[in-house]
Design an enzyme around this catalytic site. Structure first.
Site, PDB file in Angstrom:
ATOM      1  N   LYS A  42      75.854  23.045  -6.706  1.00 33.01           N
ATOM      2  CA  LYS A  42      74.467  23.260  -6.284  1.00 33.01           C
ATOM      3  C   LYS A  42      74.060  22.320  -5.148  1.00 33.01           C
ATOM      4  CE  LYS A  42      72.121  26.010  -8.053  1.00 33.01           C
ATOM      5  NZ  LYS A  42      72.005  27.504  -8.011  1.00 33.01           N
ATOM      6  N   SER A 274      80.751  26.077 -17.734  1.00 31.13           N
ATOM      7  CA  SER A 274      80.789  27.268 -16.874  1.00 31.13           C
ATOM      8  C   SER A 274      82.072  27.274 -16.042  1.00 31.13           C
ATOM      9  CB  SER A 274      79.548  27.346 -15.979  1.00 31.13           C
ATOM     10  OG  SER A 274      79.461  26.224 -15.133  1.00 31.13           O
TER      11      SER A 274
END
Ligand code: PMP
Length: 308
Positions: A42, A274
Protein backbone atom coordinates in the site's frame (compact mmCIF):
# COMPACT_ATOMS: atom_id res chain seq x y z
CA UNK A 1 23.60 3.53 -3.07
CA UNK A 2 22.11 6.65 -1.45
CA UNK A 3 18.38 7.35 -1.79
CA UNK A 4 17.08 10.91 -1.43
CA UNK A 5 14.24 10.02 0.95
CA UNK A 6 11.95 7.23 2.17
CA UNK A 7 9.84 7.87 -0.92
CA UNK A 8 12.63 6.37 -3.00
CA UNK A 9 12.37 3.16 -0.99
CA UNK A 10 8.85 2.70 -2.42
CA UNK A 11 8.39 0.75 -5.71
CA UNK A 12 10.92 -1.33 -7.66
CA UNK A 13 10.68 -4.24 -5.25
CA UNK A 14 12.47 -7.44 -6.29
CA UNK A 15 10.77 -10.70 -7.20
CA UNK A 16 11.74 -13.81 -5.27
CA UNK A 17 11.36 -17.37 -6.52
CA UNK A 18 9.51 -19.69 -4.11
CA UNK A 19 11.33 -22.87 -5.17
CA UNK A 20 11.62 -24.29 -1.65
CA UNK A 21 7.92 -23.92 -0.93
CA UNK A 22 6.74 -25.10 -4.36
CA UNK A 23 8.74 -28.19 -5.34
CA UNK A 24 6.41 -29.29 -8.13
CA UNK A 25 6.34 -28.35 -11.80
CA UNK A 26 6.45 -24.70 -12.84
CA UNK A 27 7.66 -21.78 -10.76
CA UNK A 28 6.17 -19.13 -8.51
CA UNK A 29 7.76 -15.71 -8.35
CA UNK A 30 6.56 -13.33 -5.66
CA UNK A 31 6.99 -9.60 -5.41
CA UNK A 32 8.60 -8.69 -2.08
CA UNK A 33 6.23 -5.80 -1.37
CA UNK A 34 6.79 -6.03 2.38
CA UNK A 35 10.28 -4.52 2.14
CA UNK A 36 8.92 -1.03 1.47
CA UNK A 37 9.14 1.48 4.36
CA UNK A 38 5.50 1.11 5.48
CA UNK A 39 5.86 -2.67 5.30
CA UNK A 40 3.32 -3.32 2.54
CA UNK A 41 2.35 -2.81 -1.07
CA UNK A 42 0.00 0.00 0.00
CA UNK A 43 3.03 2.33 0.13
CA UNK A 44 2.69 2.50 -3.65
CA UNK A 45 -0.94 3.64 -3.50
CA UNK A 46 -0.09 6.15 -0.76
CA UNK A 47 2.72 7.67 -2.83
CA UNK A 48 0.52 8.05 -5.93
CA UNK A 49 -2.45 9.41 -3.97
CA UNK A 50 -0.45 12.15 -2.24
CA UNK A 51 1.62 13.08 -5.30
CA UNK A 52 -1.54 13.26 -7.46
CA UNK A 53 -3.46 15.25 -4.83
CA UNK A 54 -0.66 17.86 -4.77
CA UNK A 55 -0.52 17.95 -8.57
CA UNK A 56 -4.30 18.48 -8.77
CA UNK A 57 -4.21 21.24 -6.14
CA UNK A 58 -6.41 19.23 -3.77
CA UNK A 59 -3.75 19.09 -1.05
CA UNK A 60 -1.26 21.66 0.22
CA UNK A 61 1.71 21.48 2.58
CA UNK A 62 0.63 21.34 6.21
CA UNK A 63 -2.95 20.26 5.43
CA UNK A 64 -4.22 17.21 7.31
CA UNK A 65 -4.67 13.95 5.39
CA UNK A 66 -7.42 11.59 6.60
CA UNK A 67 -8.08 7.97 5.68
CA UNK A 68 -9.90 4.92 6.89
CA UNK A 69 -7.47 2.02 6.80
CA UNK A 70 -6.91 -1.55 7.89
CA UNK A 71 -3.42 -0.32 8.75
CA UNK A 72 -1.35 -0.83 5.64
CA UNK A 73 -2.66 2.14 3.65
CA UNK A 74 -2.29 4.10 6.88
CA UNK A 75 1.35 3.11 7.30
CA UNK A 76 2.07 4.04 3.68
CA UNK A 77 0.31 7.38 4.07
CA UNK A 78 2.13 8.08 7.36
CA UNK A 79 5.49 7.52 5.62
CA UNK A 80 4.61 9.64 2.59
CA UNK A 81 2.89 12.41 4.60
CA UNK A 82 5.92 12.72 6.88
CA UNK A 83 8.20 13.32 3.92
CA UNK A 84 5.77 15.77 2.27
CA UNK A 85 5.06 17.59 5.55
CA UNK A 86 1.38 16.75 6.09
CA UNK A 87 -0.15 15.64 9.41
CA UNK A 88 -2.09 12.40 9.05
CA UNK A 89 -5.10 10.87 10.83
CA UNK A 90 -5.82 7.15 10.43
CA UNK A 91 -9.30 5.95 11.30
CA UNK A 92 -9.23 2.19 11.91
CA UNK A 93 -11.53 -0.56 13.04
CA UNK A 94 -10.93 -1.83 16.56
CA UNK A 95 -10.75 -5.28 14.94
CA UNK A 96 -7.49 -4.56 13.10
CA UNK A 97 -4.34 -5.87 14.75
CA UNK A 98 -2.90 -3.61 17.50
CA UNK A 99 0.55 -3.96 15.87
CA UNK A 100 -0.72 -1.79 13.01
CA UNK A 101 -2.01 0.99 15.27
CA UNK A 102 1.29 0.93 17.16
CA UNK A 103 3.30 1.34 13.96
CA UNK A 104 1.09 4.24 12.87
CA UNK A 105 1.52 5.99 16.19
CA UNK A 106 5.28 5.46 16.03
CA UNK A 107 5.20 7.19 12.63
CA UNK A 108 3.48 10.17 14.27
CA UNK A 109 -0.02 9.56 12.91
CA UNK A 110 -3.10 10.32 14.95
CA UNK A 111 -4.95 6.99 15.29
CA UNK A 112 -8.68 6.81 15.98
CA UNK A 113 -10.07 3.31 16.65
CA UNK A 114 -13.71 2.82 15.69
CA UNK A 115 -15.91 0.06 17.24
CA UNK A 116 -16.83 -2.97 15.11
CA UNK A 117 -20.37 -3.51 13.81
CA UNK A 118 -20.43 -7.28 13.28
CA UNK A 119 -16.81 -8.43 13.15
CA UNK A 120 -14.51 -9.63 15.92
CA UNK A 121 -10.87 -8.91 16.81
CA UNK A 122 -8.62 -9.91 13.89
CA UNK A 123 -11.68 -10.39 11.65
CA UNK A 124 -12.86 -7.13 10.09
CA UNK A 125 -16.02 -7.25 7.97
CA UNK A 126 -17.38 -5.11 5.13
CA UNK A 127 -19.91 -3.54 7.51
CA UNK A 128 -17.10 -2.66 9.93
CA UNK A 129 -15.25 -0.98 7.06
CA UNK A 130 -18.31 0.99 5.90
CA UNK A 131 -18.84 2.35 9.42
CA UNK A 132 -15.17 3.40 9.63
CA UNK A 133 -15.40 5.11 6.22
CA UNK A 134 -18.46 7.12 7.25
CA UNK A 135 -16.67 8.30 10.36
CA UNK A 136 -13.57 9.23 8.33
CA UNK A 137 -15.62 11.37 5.92
CA UNK A 138 -17.24 13.29 8.80
CA UNK A 139 -13.87 13.73 10.51
CA UNK A 140 -12.19 15.02 7.33
CA UNK A 141 -14.99 17.57 6.81
CA UNK A 142 -14.79 18.70 10.41
CA UNK A 143 -11.02 19.30 10.30
CA UNK A 144 -10.68 20.52 6.71
CA UNK A 145 -8.67 17.43 5.88
CA UNK A 146 -8.01 15.78 2.53
CA UNK A 147 -9.93 12.49 2.52
CA UNK A 148 -8.02 9.86 0.55
CA UNK A 149 -10.98 7.50 -0.13
CA UNK A 150 -8.82 4.56 -1.26
CA UNK A 151 -11.76 2.49 -2.59
CA UNK A 152 -12.71 5.26 -5.06
CA UNK A 153 -9.35 6.99 -5.64
CA UNK A 154 -8.07 6.13 -9.14
CA UNK A 155 -4.48 6.92 -8.11
CA UNK A 156 -4.46 3.62 -6.18
CA UNK A 157 -5.10 1.55 -9.33
CA UNK A 158 -2.64 3.71 -11.29
CA UNK A 159 0.12 2.95 -8.75
CA UNK A 160 -0.09 -0.68 -9.83
CA UNK A 161 -0.83 -0.04 -13.51
CA UNK A 162 2.24 2.21 -13.86
CA UNK A 163 4.38 0.55 -11.15
CA UNK A 164 3.81 -3.05 -10.06
CA UNK A 165 2.55 -4.31 -13.42
CA UNK A 166 5.45 -2.97 -15.51
CA UNK A 167 7.95 -4.11 -12.85
CA UNK A 168 6.63 -7.69 -13.07
CA UNK A 169 6.56 -7.58 -16.88
CA UNK A 170 10.10 -6.21 -17.20
CA UNK A 171 11.43 -8.91 -14.82
CA UNK A 172 9.64 -11.89 -16.38
CA UNK A 173 8.25 -10.81 -19.77
CA UNK A 174 7.01 -13.39 -22.26
CA UNK A 175 7.59 -16.33 -19.95
CA UNK A 176 4.89 -15.07 -17.56
CA UNK A 177 1.76 -17.25 -17.71
CA UNK A 178 -0.36 -16.11 -14.78
CA UNK A 179 -0.87 -13.45 -12.13
CA UNK A 180 -2.65 -14.21 -8.89
CA UNK A 181 -3.74 -11.76 -6.17
CA UNK A 182 -6.41 -11.06 -3.61
CA UNK A 183 -8.47 -7.88 -3.53
CA UNK A 184 -9.12 -5.41 -0.73
CA UNK A 185 -9.88 -2.27 -2.71
CA UNK A 186 -8.97 -4.27 -5.84
CA UNK A 187 -6.32 -1.71 -6.83
CA UNK A 188 -3.44 -4.19 -6.96
CA UNK A 189 -5.29 -6.89 -8.86
CA UNK A 190 -6.92 -4.53 -11.36
CA UNK A 191 -3.89 -2.28 -11.94
CA UNK A 192 -1.48 -5.18 -12.48
CA UNK A 193 -3.90 -7.35 -14.51
CA UNK A 194 -4.84 -4.48 -16.82
CA UNK A 195 -1.19 -3.76 -17.58
CA UNK A 196 -0.19 -7.41 -18.03
CA UNK A 197 -3.12 -8.23 -20.31
CA UNK A 198 -2.23 -5.23 -22.49
CA UNK A 199 1.22 -6.78 -22.94
CA UNK A 200 -0.04 -10.33 -23.47
CA UNK A 201 -3.79 -11.08 -23.34
CA UNK A 202 -3.01 -14.77 -22.78
CA UNK A 203 -1.75 -14.14 -19.23
CA UNK A 204 -4.23 -15.78 -16.87
CA UNK A 205 -5.34 -13.40 -14.12
CA UNK A 206 -6.88 -15.06 -11.07
CA UNK A 207 -8.50 -13.16 -8.20
CA UNK A 208 -8.25 -14.66 -4.72
CA UNK A 209 -11.04 -14.41 -2.14
CA UNK A 210 -11.60 -15.83 1.35
CA UNK A 211 -13.60 -19.06 1.09
CA UNK A 212 -16.62 -17.65 2.97
CA UNK A 213 -16.71 -14.20 1.34
CA UNK A 214 -16.71 -14.73 -2.42
CA UNK A 215 -18.69 -11.70 -3.49
CA UNK A 216 -16.56 -10.95 -6.55
CA UNK A 217 -17.18 -14.51 -7.74
CA UNK A 218 -20.91 -13.81 -7.42
CA UNK A 219 -21.63 -15.78 -4.26
CA UNK A 220 -23.39 -14.51 -1.11
CA UNK A 221 -21.20 -13.86 1.95
CA UNK A 222 -21.29 -16.91 4.23
CA UNK A 223 -18.56 -15.91 6.65
CA UNK A 224 -17.37 -12.28 6.68
CA UNK A 225 -15.13 -13.03 9.71
CA UNK A 226 -12.00 -14.46 8.08
CA UNK A 227 -8.30 -14.15 8.84
CA UNK A 228 -7.23 -12.51 5.57
CA UNK A 229 -6.95 -8.97 6.94
CA UNK A 230 -6.84 -6.29 4.26
CA UNK A 231 -8.72 -8.29 1.61
CA UNK A 232 -12.07 -9.99 1.08
CA UNK A 233 -14.43 -7.42 2.58
CA UNK A 234 -17.41 -9.06 0.86
CA UNK A 235 -18.42 -5.86 -0.91
CA UNK A 236 -18.61 -4.82 -4.55
CA UNK A 237 -15.55 -2.77 -5.53
CA UNK A 238 -15.79 0.52 -7.49
CA UNK A 239 -12.62 -0.20 -9.53
CA UNK A 240 -13.49 -3.83 -10.30
CA UNK A 241 -13.38 -4.90 -13.96
CA UNK A 242 -14.66 -8.46 -14.28
CA UNK A 243 -13.42 -8.64 -17.90
CA UNK A 244 -9.87 -8.80 -16.49
CA UNK A 245 -10.63 -11.84 -14.32
CA UNK A 246 -10.08 -15.30 -15.82
CA UNK A 247 -10.70 -17.17 -12.60
CA UNK A 248 -11.87 -16.64 -9.03
CA UNK A 249 -10.11 -18.72 -6.38
CA UNK A 250 -11.04 -19.33 -2.75
CA UNK A 251 -8.65 -19.82 0.16
CA UNK A 252 -9.65 -20.89 3.69
CA UNK A 253 -8.21 -19.52 6.94
CA UNK A 254 -6.57 -22.91 7.54
CA UNK A 255 -4.86 -22.89 4.13
CA UNK A 256 -3.65 -19.31 4.63
CA UNK A 257 -2.24 -20.17 8.06
CA UNK A 258 -0.49 -23.25 6.65
CA UNK A 259 1.06 -21.34 3.74
CA UNK A 260 2.11 -18.53 6.06
CA UNK A 261 4.01 -21.11 8.08
CA UNK A 262 5.52 -22.66 4.92
CA UNK A 263 6.64 -19.27 3.60
CA UNK A 264 8.35 -18.53 6.91
CA UNK A 265 9.97 -21.91 7.50
CA UNK A 266 10.86 -22.97 3.95
CA UNK A 267 11.58 -19.60 2.36
CA UNK A 268 12.55 -17.42 5.34
CA UNK A 269 9.75 -15.02 4.41
CA UNK A 270 7.65 -13.89 7.39
CA UNK A 271 4.60 -12.33 5.72
CA UNK A 272 0.89 -11.75 6.41
CA UNK A 273 -2.18 -13.91 5.75
CA UNK A 274 -3.20 -12.33 2.43
CA UNK A 275 0.30 -12.93 1.03
CA UNK A 276 0.01 -16.54 2.14
CA UNK A 277 -3.43 -16.85 0.51
CA UNK A 278 -1.97 -15.53 -2.76
CA UNK A 279 0.83 -18.10 -2.69
CA UNK A 280 -1.59 -20.92 -1.82
CA UNK A 281 -3.68 -19.98 -4.88
CA UNK A 282 -0.55 -19.80 -7.07
CA UNK A 283 0.45 -23.34 -6.02
CA UNK A 284 -3.06 -24.60 -6.82
CA UNK A 285 -2.96 -23.11 -10.32
CA UNK A 286 0.33 -24.87 -11.04
CA UNK A 287 -0.88 -28.13 -9.49
CA UNK A 288 -4.01 -28.04 -11.67
CA UNK A 289 -1.74 -28.50 -14.70
CA UNK A 290 -3.79 -26.06 -16.77
CA UNK A 291 -0.73 -23.90 -17.54
CA UNK A 292 1.69 -26.67 -18.49
CA UNK A 293 4.85 -27.92 -16.76
CA UNK A 294 7.10 -24.89 -17.40
CA UNK A 295 4.63 -22.20 -16.35
CA UNK A 296 5.58 -19.12 -14.36
CA UNK A 297 3.02 -17.65 -11.96
CA UNK A 298 3.61 -14.21 -10.41
CA UNK A 299 2.02 -13.00 -7.20
CA UNK A 300 2.53 -10.42 -4.45
CA UNK A 301 3.73 -10.79 -0.86
CA UNK A 302 1.45 -8.01 0.37
CA UNK A 303 2.85 -7.22 3.79
CA UNK A 304 5.25 -8.22 6.56
CA UNK A 305 4.23 -10.77 9.17
CA UNK A 306 5.33 -8.37 11.90
CA UNK A 307 1.98 -6.57 11.56
CA UNK A 308 -0.03 -9.44 13.10
N1 PMP B 1 -3.41 -7.61 1.75
C1 PMP B 1 -3.20 -6.72 2.72
C2 PMP B 1 -2.46 -7.16 3.93
C3 PMP B 1 -3.69 -5.40 2.58
O1 PMP B 1 -3.50 -4.51 3.56
C4 PMP B 1 -4.38 -5.05 1.40
C5 PMP B 1 -4.93 -3.66 1.26
N2 PMP B 1 -6.01 -3.39 2.10
C6 PMP B 1 -4.59 -6.02 0.42
C7 PMP B 1 -4.07 -7.30 0.62
C8 PMP B 1 -5.38 -5.74 -0.84
O2 PMP B 1 -4.82 -4.75 -1.64
P1 PMP B 1 -5.71 -3.84 -2.60
O3 PMP B 1 -6.39 -2.82 -1.72
O4 PMP B 1 -4.76 -3.23 -3.54
O5 PMP B 1 -6.72 -4.72 -3.24
Amino acid sequence: MVKASALDLIENTPLVELARLHRGLGRIVAKAEFIQPGGSMKDRAALYVIRDAYAAGKLVTGQRVVEMTSGNMGAGLAVVCNVFGNPFTAIMSEGNSPARAKMLEALGAKVILFPQVDGSVGRVTGRDISAVAEHAITYAKQFGGYYVDQFNNVSCVEAHYYGTGPEIWSAIGRSLNAFVAGAGTGATFIGVSRYLKEQNPAILCAAVEPAGARVLAGEPVKNPRHLLQGMGYGIQLPCWQSDLVDDYMAVTDEDAAEYRHLLATREGLHVGFSAAANVCAAVRILESGRLGPDATVATVLCDTGLKY
